[in-house]
Design a protein around this motif. Structure first.
Motif, mmCIF file in Angstrom:
data_model
loop_
_atom_site.group_PDB
_atom_site.id
_atom_site.type_symbol
_atom_site.label_atom_id
_atom_site.label_comp_id
_atom_site.label_asym_id
_atom_site.label_seq_id
_atom_site.Cartn_x
_atom_site.Cartn_y
_atom_site.Cartn_z
ATOM 1 N N GLY A 102 -7.495 1.545 1.129
ATOM 2 C CA GLY A 102 -7.210 1.584 -0.302
ATOM 3 C C GLY A 102 -5.875 0.942 -0.646
ATOM 4 N N CYS A 139 -5.021 -2.772 0.108
ATOM 5 C CA CYS A 139 -4.931 -4.229 -0.055
ATOM 6 C C CYS A 139 -5.680 -4.739 -1.289
ATOM 7 N N ARG A 174 -8.631 -5.662 -1.646
ATOM 8 C CA ARG A 174 -9.624 -6.703 -1.371
ATOM 9 C C ARG A 174 -11.032 -6.275 -1.765
ATOM 10 N N TYR A 234 -12.497 1.428 -5.044
ATOM 11 C CA TYR A 234 -12.340 0.698 -3.787
ATOM 12 C C TYR A 234 -13.528 1.043 -2.901
ATOM 13 N N CYS A 272 -13.829 0.643 0.185
ATOM 14 C CA CYS A 272 -13.421 1.217 1.478
ATOM 15 C C CYS A 272 -13.086 2.692 1.384
HETATM 16 S S1 FES Z 1 -8.287 -1.640 -0.373
HETATM 17 FE FE1 FES Z 1 -8.073 -2.774 1.473
HETATM 18 S S2 FES Z 1 -10.117 -2.874 2.214
HETATM 19 FE FE2 FES Z 1 -10.269 -1.579 0.525
#
Ligand code: FES
Length: 277
Positions: A246, A248, A250, A257, A259
């Motif tokens: 949570g 980066c 991405r 998020y 992830c």
């Molecule tokens: S915030 Fe980095 S992979 Fe989900």
């Protein structure tokens, strides 16, 4: 379980590698540190990053169950340099594992419900521990319909488990392929068409679906036509991920998020982000 530095992978040894299909290998991986191995707990739906040293890391759903033993299992499809390096590792080779990350399928919430599990290609990977968990607690659930689809018969994953899935009580395994061959006597149909033909009832049912985005989009339309509401449809998403923590940004999907808030979502949570067919 807490990671000391969540960016540093645990060292692990490749214990087992078998081809599931021409381009997908099942890897069995054992964490080297016995204390970490003992405390590495995870649930169906969670994922971990595997690193091929010198090449990088990539996220994969964990396809085993903790009760199965010490090996963590991952289905790795050869699509780039990291997956190629992981597939080329020989048993005894060292790799890195970071995780477990993400949320999981709320199987306890589905007790008493009928379950329809729909997987396309490598999309069956995160669904395999869901199926095996349900079969371990078979009395807790209603009818189980598994629809496993792939491009061709040899692309159907987890074939060694088909007999166990077929023989389980109140369980039906339906296979479908986009293109058959001379030896294929089964269904030839795209997954959305197979779902339409099988027409599972939406009454007291939950559909769990994973596969390529286009398959998901068209299958969702079929499920909705069959009367499934968005809170009866659960999926697990792939996203570009780097940290898994949570941090980066991405993997964001609106304000979520993948992830951390996912990868498992109900359609109710994400329908606004999916294109309609
Ligand atoms: S915030 Fe980095 S992979 Fe989900």
């Amino acid at each position: 379980m807490g990671l000391e530095n969540p960016f540093v992978p645990y060292l692990a040894t490749l214990k087992m590698a078998i081809h599931l299909t021409p381009d997908i290998k099942l890897l069995g991986v054992e964490l080297e540190d016995p204390d970490i191995r003992a405390s590495f707990d995870y649930k169906p739906g969670q994922f971990a990053f595997l690193s091929a040293f010198g090449e990088g890391e990539a996220p994969f759903g964990i396809v085993s169950l903790p009760q199965q033993g010490d090996n963590l299992e991952f289905a790795v499809r050869r699509i780039g340099t990291v997956t190629r390096a992981l597939q080329e590792l020989e048993p005894g080779g060292i790799l890195g594992v970071r995780g477990p990350f993400g949320n999981y399928f709320l199987l306890d919430d589905y007790v008493g419900r009928h379950l329809i599990i729909i997987g396309g290609g490598i999309g069956m990977a995160p669904l395999r521990p869901v199926i095996n968990r349900i079969l371990q607690q078979r009395d807790n659930y209603g009818e189980l319909l598994i629809i496993n689809g792939a491009r061709t018969p040899q692309d159907l994953v987890f074939q060694p488990e088909f007999p166990a899935w077929m023989e389980a009580p109140r369980t039906k395994l339906e296979l479908t392929v986009d293109w058959g061959d001379e030896s294929w006597k089964g269904r030839v149909a795209l997954i959305p068409d197979a779902v339409k033909e099988l027409a599972p009832s939406a009454d007291n049912a939950i559909a769990i679906i994973c596969g390529p985005p286009i398959m998901i989009r068209y299958t969702l339309a079929v499920l909705r036509n069959l009367g499934f509401k968005d809170n009866q449809i659960v999926t697990t998403l792939e996203a570009k991920m780097k940290c898994g923590l949570g941090k980066c940004a991405r993997c964001n999907l609106g304000d979520k998020y993948v992830c951390q808030d996912g990868p498992v979502f109900t359609l109710e949570q994400i329908s606004q982000f999916l294109e309609q067919p």
